[in-house]
Design an enzyme around this catalytic site. Sequence first.
Site, short mmCIF file in Angstrom:
data_model
loop_
_atom_site.label_atom_id
_atom_site.label_comp_id
_atom_site.label_asym_id
_atom_site.label_seq_id
_atom_site.Cartn_x
_atom_site.Cartn_y
_atom_site.Cartn_z
CG ASP A 1 29.35 46.39 70.33
OD1 ASP A 1 29.60 45.38 69.66
OD2 ASP A 1 28.60 46.43 71.31
CG ASN B 1 31.84 38.04 72.53
OD1 ASN B 1 32.35 38.96 73.18
ND2 ASN B 1 30.83 38.27 71.69
C1 FPP Z 1 33.03 43.96 69.71
O1 FPP Z 1 33.03 44.37 68.35
C2 FPP Z 1 34.40 43.71 70.17
C3 FPP Z 1 34.85 42.54 70.73
C4 FPP Z 1 33.98 41.38 70.93
C5 FPP Z 1 36.26 42.39 71.11
C6 FPP Z 1 36.94 43.55 71.77
C7 FPP Z 1 38.38 43.24 71.93
C8 FPP Z 1 39.43 44.06 71.67
C9 FPP Z 1 39.25 45.47 71.27
C10 FPP Z 1 40.83 43.56 71.73
C11 FPP Z 1 41.39 43.03 72.99
C12 FPP Z 1 41.13 43.79 74.23
C13 FPP Z 1 42.06 44.20 75.13
C14 FPP Z 1 41.59 44.64 76.46
C15 FPP Z 1 43.50 44.25 74.85
P1 FPP Z 1 32.35 43.45 67.28
O2 FPP Z 1 33.30 42.38 66.90
O3 FPP Z 1 31.06 42.95 67.84
O4 FPP Z 1 32.13 44.37 66.06
P2 FPP Z 1 30.78 44.52 65.23
O5 FPP Z 1 29.75 44.95 66.23
O6 FPP Z 1 31.09 45.58 64.24
O7 FPP Z 1 30.50 43.19 64.62
#
Ligand code: FPP
Length: 221
Positions: A2, A50
Site C-alpha cells: 500500500d 481492485n
Molecule cells: C496499493 O497501493 C498497490 C496496488 C494496488 C498495486 C501494487 C502493484 C505493484 C507494486 C506493481 C506490480 C507488482 C508486481 C508483483 C510486479 P495504492 O494504489 O492503494 O496506494 P494508495 O493506498 O496510496 O492509494
Amino acid sequence: MDGNGRWAKLRGKERVYGHSEGVESVRACLEKAVELGIEYLSLYAFSEENWNRPQEEVDTLMGLMMQCIGQELDNFMKNNIRFVVLGNRTRLGDGLNEAIDRMMATTGSNTGTTLIVFLSYSGKWDILQAMKKAAATLALGQIQQMKTEDLDPYLVTAGVPDPDLLIRTSGELRISNYMLWQTAYTEFYFTDTLWPDFRKPQFVQALEAYASRDRRYGKVK
Ligand code: FPP
C-alpha cells in the site's frame, strides 16, 4: 503493497508513477529474500476489489505485471526463483495469462525462493472456491467429517505453508480480504512507510521485529 498512490501524489505525480516505483521495492525485497534464503515471499499485487479502480489504473497495473514478467525471466533463472501467480485468473486477459503460464512453467523446477504474486485474489473468494471444489469432489459424509485442515488442499495456496509474517505498509491497519483462512496465526507488522519507500532496510527491520515475537498458537508456553 500500500501507499503507491499517495507516494506519487506527494510528489505531484500521477498514481501510476507510484506503482512503477513500487516495482523497484518489489525487486529490492525479492533480492533480500533470496539473499536470506526466505522460502516464500508473497505479494498482494491486485485484489478482486481492485477491479473497481479506474480502467486506466487497472490497465497500468496489468501492463506492469506483463512488463515485469517479460523482463525478469533471466533474473529468476539465475537466482533460482520459482514464480507463482494465485487468484481468480479467469478475470485476467489471455495475453497476461499466457505470459504467466510460460513464466510459471519455466521457473517451476527452481528450488530457491518462491515468489507468489496474488493477482485478482480475495480471501473470501478463495474460501468459497475451496468449498465448491470440496463439494464437487467429496461425498456428503466426507464433508461432514472434515476438519479445518482438510480444507487446505482446496485453497489456491494448497501445498504452501501458512504465512509466518504479514507486512502491511502505509499505515493501513486492516487485512483487506487477503489470505483470511491462512493468516489465522500469522504475525502482523504494520508500518507507516509507503510501499515505494519500503526497501531492503525496512524489510530487514520487519524481519527483526518478527524474530522477537513469541508465537504460542493459542497455547501456554
Ligand atoms: C496499493 O497501493 C498497490 C496496488 C494496488 C498495486 C501494487 C502493484 C505493484 C507494486 C506493481 C506490480 C507488482 C508486481 C508483483 C510486479 P495504492 O494504489 O492503494 O496506494 P494508495 O493506498 O496510496 O492509494
